[in-house]
Design an enzyme around this catalytic site. Structure first.
Site, PDB file in Angstrom:
ATOM      1  N   GLU A 232       0.806  -1.235   0.000  1.00  0.00           N
ATOM      2  CA  GLU A 232       0.000   0.000   0.000  1.00  0.00           C
ATOM      3  C   GLU A 232       0.835   1.278   0.000  1.00  0.00           C
ATOM      4  O   GLU A 232       0.577   2.195   0.794  1.00  0.00           O
ATOM      5  CB  GLU A 232      -0.951   0.001   1.192  1.00  0.00           C
ATOM      6  CG  GLU A 232      -1.850  -1.221   1.242  1.00  0.00           C
ATOM      7  CD  GLU A 232      -2.849  -1.202   2.412  1.00  0.00           C
ATOM      8  OE1 GLU A 232      -2.779  -0.279   3.237  1.00  0.00           O
ATOM      9  OE2 GLU A 232      -3.685  -2.126   2.476  1.00  0.00           O
ATOM     10  N   GLU A 346      -5.966 -10.977  -1.129  1.00  0.00           N
ATOM     11  CA  GLU A 346      -6.766 -10.772   0.096  1.00  0.00           C
ATOM     12  C   GLU A 346      -8.262 -10.765  -0.212  1.00  0.00           C
ATOM     13  O   GLU A 346      -9.033  -9.976   0.344  1.00  0.00           O
ATOM     14  CB  GLU A 346      -6.361  -9.448   0.773  1.00  0.00           C
ATOM     15  CG  GLU A 346      -4.872  -9.347   1.056  1.00  0.00           C
ATOM     16  CD  GLU A 346      -4.456  -8.092   1.821  1.00  0.00           C
ATOM     17  OE1 GLU A 346      -5.334  -7.412   2.379  1.00  0.00           O
ATOM     18  OE2 GLU A 346      -3.254  -7.799   1.842  1.00  0.00           O
TER      19      GLU A 346
END
Ligand code: XIL
Length: 441
Positions: A232, A346
């Site tokens: 991220e 995920e």
């Protein structure tokens, strides 16, 4: 023929006919009469030839099946239930074996037949304490990743300590169950321990950063499938060049921290697949398109500078009702062209925006979201692994996030293949059918 049940016990199918049938199921899973014949791929109904002439939905069927062993066994032994191939030759199936999800019918096996590895994130203490769930994991998963225990905050309680106990336990668990393990994550803006924030010397912070990656990667050198080296790092809403996120690492190490992390990881482990992982790139809308563009630019830059990156992770935290298709498909193809692998790291579906609280309706919408996304993503051969962010709704992180507590405080999320009692849901079948639609490797 042996396979693991959900309880982790081994069960044997004794007759030669049954063994032959089981072998055929493994070797020729596409054939008629195969074992994995609970209707799927859009098949909505399960037909019972003579169950009061009633046509059962999957939900009713599973509810009946799990409720009364005697009824199902009796019905099956008189050939009443479709999908029970060779019922005359085989011993009457138990409830569990009738809609068995293990062995060749598991997500793990279906993924593997189509060139994929399926797995899940796990909360390690749950694996340690819950034997049923540990068995379910070993049945269904070919790869595991710890949800939290390899992040800085968990792994580095202090500057001098590395808490390798829990992730080492998980590594041993994967080895005992012929699974792979991946690492998540060496660098994430949301997991920065308080003790390092107190240091106001940038050179010292850089040294700690390099030492951390070196120590952790060496500890697992040669053991892991892949590492999320940086997680991220892009924030399109910030004002920094290249869309880089204004994180602790950026502010202290400058924009080169990403290259540094990958070089350091490669120096410590020559073969593990080094991955850049991010979210907010899945939807067909302008916001996600901009983030896709920024990440692609960043990765191209890394490739041109010779930074050792092997794969890009698409977190795949989906939302029921949003549109998934061309955008993510083109994004994956761009990495394929660069010679990189792509991991769906995920996967889950948040359905807090679904108005209906009817469980069947909610599950159908969630399953549809899985199917739409995977239909776009899986045809690309660059995609090598698919992980859901846990396996059972009982342990989903989505019940703990702030937006859920605000929007739907009175109902639980249902984002994962197995419900809170470890029973398969519509999205289990959506996942499995999506694997099956992928061209064989
Ligand atoms: C989540 C964990 O599942 C939670 O238990 C924890 O409280 C917060 O982090 N993207 C990521 C993961 O990359 O590390 C996050 O995991 C979920 C979002």
């Amino acid at each position: 023929m042996r396979w693991l049940t959900a309880k982790g016990t081994q069960r044997e199918n004794h007759t030669p006919q049954a063994q032959q049938l089981a072998l055929e199921k493994i070797e020729n899973p596409g054939s008629a009469g195969r074992g994995d014949d609970i209707p799927s791929a859009g098949t909505k109904m399960i037909y019972a030839k003579n169950w009061g002439q009633k046509v059962l939905s999957r939900r009713e069927f599973i509810a009946k099946g799990t409720g009364t062993a005697v009824t199902v066994a009796a019905a099956a032994s008189t050939g009443l239930l479709a999908g029970c191939a060779n019922s005359a030759a085989s011993p009457p199936p138990t409830v569990r074996s009738f809609h068995d999800l293990a062995g060749p019918r598991s997500l793990r096996a279906h993924a593997r037949r189509h060139g994929l590895i399926y797995g899940s994130a796990v909360v390690i203490p749950v694996v340690q304490r819950n034997a049923d769930f540990a068995s379910l994991l070993s049945e269904q998963c070919g790869i595991l990743v710890p949800s939290n225990e390899l992040k800085w905050v968990a792994l580095r309680p202090s500057r001098d300590a590395f808490n390798f106990g829990p992730p080492d336990f998980l590594y041993d668990f994967t080895q005992r169950n012929q699974m792979l393990m991946r690492g998540h994550t060496l660098c994430w803006h949301e997991s920065v321990p308080a003790w390092i924030r107190k240091i106001d010397n940038k050179d010292e912070i850089k040294q700690i950063f390099v030492d951390h990656i070196t120590t952790v990667c060496k500890h697992y050198a040669g053991k892991l499938h892949s590492w999320d080296v940086v997680n991220e790092a892009i924030d399109p809403n910030g004002k920094l060049p290249g869309g880089l996120r204004k994180s602790f690492w950026y502010e202290n190490l400058g924009p080169d921290y990403i290259d540094l992390a990958f070089h350091t990881a490669r120096a410590a482990d020559a073969n593990v697949k080094l991955t850049y992982n991010d979210y907010g790139v899945e939807v067909d809308n302008d916001g996600d398109a901009e983030k896709r563009r920024l990440i692609l630019e960043m990765v191209k830059g890394m490739k041109s500078r010779g930074v050792p990156i092997d794969a890009v992770g698409i977190q795949s935290h989906l939302n029921a009702g949003l549109k998934y298709g061309r955008g993510v498909a083109d994004y994956i193809e761009a990495f394929h062209q660069l010679g990189l692998e792509v991991f769906l790291t995920e996967l889950d579906v948040n359905d807090d925006e679904t108005v209906s609280s009817d469980l069947a309706e909610r599950d159908a919408i969630i399953a549809r979201t899985y199917t739409d996304f995977l239909t776009a993503a899986l045809p690309n051969p660059a995609v090598k692994i698919v992980l859901t962010w846990d396996l059972s709704d009982r342990f989903t992180w989505l019940n703990g996030i702030g937006s859920h507590r605000k929007k739907q405080p009175d109902r639980s999320q249902r984002p994962l293949p197995f419900d809170t009692d470890f029973k398969p849901k519509d999205c289990f079948y959506a996942l499995r059918d999506s694997f099956d639609r992928r061209k064989r490797a």
